[in-house]
Design a protein around this motif. Sequence first.
Motif, PDB file in Angstrom:
ATOM      1  N   VAL A  62      -8.188 -33.185 -12.635  1.00 17.38           N
ATOM      2  CA  VAL A  62      -7.762 -33.616 -11.149  1.00 17.38           C
ATOM      3  C   VAL A  62      -6.782 -32.794 -10.527  1.00 17.38           C
ATOM      4  O   VAL A  62      -6.131 -31.848 -11.275  1.00 17.38           O
ATOM      5  CB  VAL A  62      -7.050 -34.938 -11.333  1.00 17.38           C
ATOM      6  N   PRO A  63      -6.728 -32.743  -9.130  1.00 22.39           N
ATOM      7  CA  PRO A  63      -5.642 -32.101  -8.341  1.00 22.39           C
ATOM      8  C   PRO A  63      -4.418 -31.972  -9.001  1.00 22.39           C
ATOM      9  O   PRO A  63      -3.961 -33.033  -9.578  1.00 22.39           O
ATOM     10  CB  PRO A  63      -5.881 -32.427  -7.021  1.00 22.39           C
ATOM     11  N   SER A  64      -3.603 -30.634  -9.081  1.00 22.17           N
ATOM     12  CA  SER A  64      -2.201 -30.633  -9.429  1.00 22.17           C
ATOM     13  C   SER A  64      -1.254 -31.952  -8.982  1.00 22.17           C
ATOM     14  O   SER A  64      -0.485 -32.445  -9.912  1.00 22.17           O
ATOM     15  CB  SER A  64      -1.780 -29.356  -9.456  1.00 22.17           C
ATOM     16  N   SER A  67      -2.104 -34.955 -10.565  1.00 24.78           N
ATOM     17  CA  SER A  67      -1.662 -35.038 -11.929  1.00 24.78           C
ATOM     18  C   SER A  67       0.074 -35.394 -12.165  1.00 24.78           C
ATOM     19  O   SER A  67       0.481 -35.823 -13.009  1.00 24.78           O
ATOM     20  CB  SER A  67      -2.134 -33.573 -12.659  1.00 24.78           C
TER      21      SER A  67
END
Length: 103
Positions: A62-64, A67
């Motif tokens: 998942v994109p940072s 996250s």
Amino acid sequence: MMNRIRGGTTAPARTDLPQSHAAQLLIETAVRLEAETPFVVLAERDLDAAYDAAAEQVLAGVPSAVSAQARSCAAAALPRVRYELLETAGEYALRLRAVAGEL
């Protein structure tokens, strides 16, 4: 619940909607605690290890930003461990699941 306009009942709440990443993180942490040491008094290092392993699995890919938001939300929702009651990992896991259901 009554629908005042039509006189019937309203549709029940949807339970098939996807869970948030934060809720998934808490549930996976609970799964790990139950699988590894459910009858052992929960230690902070065991909770940290289960949480970190769960985060690695749930948030992989998942994109940072997503996250970071999920970790922040999950961390804020974590119930306080009741060390004074010698709370076991399994007992804490039950409370984690309850909190996850509210996210």
